[in-house]
Write a protein that holds these residues in place. Structure first.
Motif, PDB file in Angstrom:
ATOM      1  N   GLU A  11       0.921  -1.355  -0.063  1.00  0.00           N
ATOM      2  CA  GLU A  11       0.085   0.066  -0.203  1.00  0.00           C
ATOM      3  C   GLU A  11       0.734   1.161  -0.010  1.00  0.00           C
ATOM      4  O   GLU A  11       0.399   2.411  -0.540  1.00  0.00           O
ATOM      5  CB  GLU A  11      -0.888   0.128   1.337  1.00  0.00           C
ATOM      6  N   GLU A  12       1.983   1.082   0.778  1.00  0.00           N
ATOM      7  CA  GLU A  12       2.875   2.423   0.709  1.00  0.00           C
ATOM      8  C   GLU A  12       3.519   2.777  -0.730  1.00  0.00           C
ATOM      9  O   GLU A  12       3.913   4.028  -0.672  1.00  0.00           O
ATOM     10  CB  GLU A  12       4.207   1.974   1.725  1.00  0.00           C
ATOM     11  N   LEU A  13       3.364   1.951  -1.575  1.00  0.00           N
ATOM     12  CA  LEU A  13       3.758   2.296  -2.862  1.00  0.00           C
ATOM     13  C   LEU A  13       3.036   2.840  -3.717  1.00  0.00           C
ATOM     14  O   LEU A  13       3.283   3.036  -5.048  1.00  0.00           O
ATOM     15  CB  LEU A  13       4.667   1.143  -3.702  1.00  0.00           C
ATOM     16  N   VAL A  14       1.871   3.178  -3.546  1.00  0.00           N
ATOM     17  CA  VAL A  14       0.566   3.379  -4.547  1.00  0.00           C
ATOM     18  C   VAL A  14       0.834   4.450  -5.017  1.00  0.00           C
ATOM     19  O   VAL A  14       0.725   4.552  -6.481  1.00  0.00           O
ATOM     20  CB  VAL A  14      -0.643   3.408  -3.693  1.00  0.00           C
ATOM     21  N   LEU A  15       1.697   5.588  -4.754  1.00  0.00           N
ATOM     22  CA  LEU A  15       2.067   6.851  -5.352  1.00  0.00           C
ATOM     23  C   LEU A  15       3.188   6.604  -6.288  1.00  0.00           C
ATOM     24  O   LEU A  15       3.330   7.572  -6.998  1.00  0.00           O
ATOM     25  CB  LEU A  15       1.951   7.804  -4.437  1.00  0.00           C
ATOM     26  N   GLN A  16       3.867   5.462  -6.044  1.00  0.00           N
ATOM     27  CA  GLN A  16       5.314   5.490  -6.779  1.00  0.00           C
ATOM     28  C   GLN A  16       5.148   4.758  -8.087  1.00  0.00           C
ATOM     29  O   GLN A  16       4.533   3.808  -8.095  1.00  0.00           O
ATOM     30  CB  GLN A  16       6.259   4.803  -5.751  1.00  0.00           C
ATOM     31  N   SER A  17       5.880   5.336  -8.881  1.00  0.00           N
ATOM     32  CA  SER A  17       6.409   4.814 -10.276  1.00  0.00           C
ATOM     33  C   SER A  17       7.229   3.808 -10.124  1.00  0.00           C
ATOM     34  O   SER A  17       8.306   3.827  -9.521  1.00  0.00           O
ATOM     35  CB  SER A  17       6.478   5.649 -11.365  1.00  0.00           C
ATOM     36  N   LEU A  18       6.872   2.403 -10.807  1.00  0.00           N
ATOM     37  CA  LEU A  18       7.769   1.293 -10.887  1.00  0.00           C
ATOM     38  C   LEU A  18       8.567   1.494 -12.315  1.00  0.00           C
ATOM     39  O   LEU A  18       9.396   0.404 -12.357  1.00  0.00           O
ATOM     40  CB  LEU A  18       7.278   0.047 -10.683  1.00  0.00           C
ATOM     41  N   ASP A  19       8.123   2.351 -13.243  1.00  0.00           N
ATOM     42  CA  ASP A  19       8.754   2.007 -14.503  1.00  0.00           C
ATOM     43  C   ASP A  19       9.585   3.362 -14.920  1.00  0.00           C
ATOM     44  O   ASP A  19       8.963   4.441 -14.925  1.00  0.00           O
ATOM     45  CB  ASP A  19       7.555   1.774 -15.575  1.00  0.00           C
ATOM     46  N   PRO A  20      10.699   3.399 -14.881  1.00  0.00           N
ATOM     47  CA  PRO A  20      11.522   2.203 -15.308  1.00  0.00           C
ATOM     48  C   PRO A  20      12.414   1.649 -13.798  1.00  0.00           C
ATOM     49  O   PRO A  20      13.534   0.715 -14.089  1.00  0.00           O
ATOM     50  CB  PRO A  20      12.708   2.614 -16.156  1.00  0.00           C
ATOM     51  N   TRP A  21      11.858   1.628 -12.843  1.00  0.00           N
ATOM     52  CA  TRP A  21      12.720   1.612 -11.437  1.00  0.00           C
ATOM     53  C   TRP A  21      12.543   0.318 -10.876  1.00  0.00           C
ATOM     54  O   TRP A  21      13.323   0.009  -9.978  1.00  0.00           O
ATOM     55  CB  TRP A  21      12.345   2.743 -10.644  1.00  0.00           C
ATOM     56  N   LEU A  22      11.666  -0.589 -11.478  1.00  0.00           N
ATOM     57  CA  LEU A  22      11.181  -1.816 -10.899  1.00  0.00           C
ATOM     58  C   LEU A  22      12.391  -2.975 -10.674  1.00  0.00           C
ATOM     59  O   LEU A  22      12.620  -3.493  -9.512  1.00  0.00           O
ATOM     60  CB  LEU A  22      10.287  -2.555 -11.748  1.00  0.00           C
ATOM     61  N   ASP A  23      13.423  -2.742 -11.377  1.00  0.00           N
ATOM     62  CA  ASP A  23      14.680  -3.781 -11.123  1.00  0.00           C
ATOM     63  C   ASP A  23      15.416  -3.116  -9.835  1.00  0.00           C
ATOM     64  O   ASP A  23      16.039  -3.767  -9.238  1.00  0.00           O
ATOM     65  CB  ASP A  23      15.524  -3.734 -12.423  1.00  0.00           C
ATOM     66  N   GLN A  24      15.638  -1.860  -9.913  1.00  0.00           N
ATOM     67  CA  GLN A  24      16.399  -1.193  -8.997  1.00  0.00           C
ATOM     68  C   GLN A  24      15.571  -1.061  -7.585  1.00  0.00           C
ATOM     69  O   GLN A  24      16.327  -0.980  -6.572  1.00  0.00           O
ATOM     70  CB  GLN A  24      16.861   0.362  -9.285  1.00  0.00           C
ATOM     71  N   VAL A  25      14.305  -1.302  -7.616  1.00  0.00           N
ATOM     72  CA  VAL A  25      13.530  -1.352  -6.401  1.00  0.00           C
ATOM     73  C   VAL A  25      13.674  -2.463  -5.640  1.00  0.00           C
ATOM     74  O   VAL A  25      14.048  -2.875  -4.506  1.00  0.00           O
ATOM     75  CB  VAL A  25      12.322  -1.112  -6.684  1.00  0.00           C
TER      76      VAL A  25
END
Length: 339
Positions: free
Chosen positions: A219-233
Motif C-alpha cells: 500500500e505504501e507504494l501506491v503513489l510511486q512509479s515502478l517504470d523504469p525503476w522496478l529492477d532497482q527497487v
C-alpha cells in the motif's frame, strides 16, 4: 581473532567468474560489440566466459528482438558465447527486465558479473577479486526512487514495507552515517553492474520478487512509479536476502579503473576521464572492429567522424555541471546529441 577473520575473508576472494550482458537488435547489439572488443583488448587475464544473453522472439515482443546474424558472428569471433533466453515475465513492456531473465538462463554454480551493455572495459578485469557469495551492485547512482510526493508516507515507510513483504530485516540495511529520511540512508543500487554466485538462483528470486512487487505492490507504494525503476527497487532486497550489501574496496575497480558505465557516447565524451577516451579510441581503431561499429550511426559519427571530440571540447572535466540533464541539454543545444 582479527587475523583469522581476515584470513578467512581472503580465502573467499575469487577471480574466477563469468560476465553476462544483454544483446538485442538495435543499439544494444553494437554496444555489446564494443564491450566484447574492449574486454578482449584490455583484459588479457580474464579466463571466464563472456555471455551475450539474447531475448528470443515470442508473445511478449511485438517485433523480433534478436540480433543480426553477422553481428552475432562478430561477437563469437571476439570470444563471446551467445545465450538465447525466453521472456516469461517481462519483454517489450519492460525491457529492463531482460537483465533479470538473462541471469535465469546462465549456467548454475558459477560466479557472475552482470554488466549493462553500455559499459566499456578500460582495465584488466580478469584481476578483479571479490567474494561473489556476498552479492553487491553499483553505487554510481542518484536518488531516483522513491520520489517524494505530497501525501507519501516517507522513505522509511516505503522501504520497510518491501522488506517486510519478503520477510527481511530492514534495520540492518541502513547506512547510519546518513540521516534518516535521506535517500542514501537506504540500500539502493544502480543495476549497471551486479555481482553474485549462481546466476539462475539469484535471477529467479529477482524475477519472482519483481513480478510480485509489480503486480501486488504494498500500500505504501501506491503513489510511486515502478517504470523504469522496478529492477532497482527489488535489487537491494535480493542482494540483502543472499547476505550481500554495499560494495567494499575490492569492487572499487568497477565504475573505476576497470570499467566505465558510459550510458551514451555523448555523455562519455562529455564527462569521463582522458584514460577512458583513450581506451575507447584504442579499442575501436582496428579495422576488424571498425567495420562493424561504423554500421551504427551514433558510433560512426561520435568515434570515427570525431563528433565526440567536439562534445568533449564543450566541457571542463574539473568543473562539470552538477546534473546530467544539464550536460544533455548543452550537448543538444550545440546539435551534437545522439543515442
Amino acid at each position: 581473532m582479527a587475523k583469522k577473520k581476515s584470513s578467512k575473508a581472503a580465502e573467499q576472494l575469487s577471480s574466477d567468474f563469468d560476465i553476462v550482458i544483454v544483446g538485442q537488435s538495435g543499439r544494444l547489439q553494437y554496444e555489446c560489440l564494443l564491450l566484447a572488443a574492449s574486454l578482449k583488448e584490455k583484459a588479457p587475464s580474464f579466463s571466464g566466459t563472456l555471455y551475450v544473453a539474447e531475448p528470443q522472439a515470442g508473445p511478449l515482443w511485438d517485433k523480433d528482438p534478436t540480433m543480426a546474424g553477422d553481428i552475432k558472428g562478430a561477437l563469437t569471433d571476439l570470444g563471446a558465447v551467445i545465450l538465447p533466453f525466453e521472456n516469461t515475465a517481462f519483454g517489450e513492456s519492460y525491457p529492463h527486465g531482460n537483465k533479470i531473465e538473462a541471469l535465469c538462463a546462465m549456467p548454475e554454480g558459477r560466479n557472475f558479473l552482470f554488466l549493462d551493455s553500455d559499459t566499456l572495459i578500460v582495465g584488466d578485469i580478469g584481476k578483479l577479486a571479490t567474494d561473489f557469495t556476498r552479492p553487491s551492485a553499483s553505487m554510481r547512482r542518484t536518488g531516483t526512487w522513491p520520489e517524494e510526493e505530497l501525501y507519501w508516507p516517507g522513505y522509511s515507510a516505503i522501504w520497510k514495507s518491501l522488506y517486510d513483504r519478503y520477510d527481511l530485516d530492514f534495520e540492518s540495511t541502513l547506512d547510519l552515517d546518513q540521516p534518516d529520511e535521506y535517500w542514501e540512508h537506504y540500500l539502493y543500487f544502480n543495476a549497471g553492474w551486479v555481482t553474485g554466485h549462481d546466476a539462475p538462483t539469484f535471477g529467479a528470486r529477482w524475477r519472482d520478487w519483481a513480478v510480485e512487487t509489480r503486480d501486488n505492490r504494498p500500500e505504501e507504494l501506491v503513489l510511486q512509479s515502478l517504470d523504469p525503476w522496478l529492477d532497482q527497487v527489488t535489487l537491494p532486497l535480493v542482494i540483502h536476502s543472499f547476505g550481500g550489501g554495499r560494495p567494499g574496496d575490492d569492487l572499487a575497480g568497477l565504475d573505476g579503473d576497470l570499467t566505465c558505465h558510459y550510458r551514451l557516447l555523448p555523455l562519455l565524451y562529455a564527462r569521463e576521464a582522458d584514460a577512458v577516451v583513450t581506451a575507447l579510441e584504442d579499442v575501436t581503431a582496428p579495422n576488424k572492429v571498425k567495420k562493424w561499429l561504423k554500421q551504427y550511426d551514433p558510433f560512426k559519427r561520435m568515434i570515427y567522424q570525431k563528433r565526440g571530440q567536439k562534445v568533449r571540447d564543450l566541457f571542463d572535466r574539473n568543473d562539470l555541471p552538477p546534473r546530467e540533464r544539464q550536460l544533455r541539454n548543452r550537448i543538444k543545444r550545440e546539435g551534437f546529441w545522439m543515442r
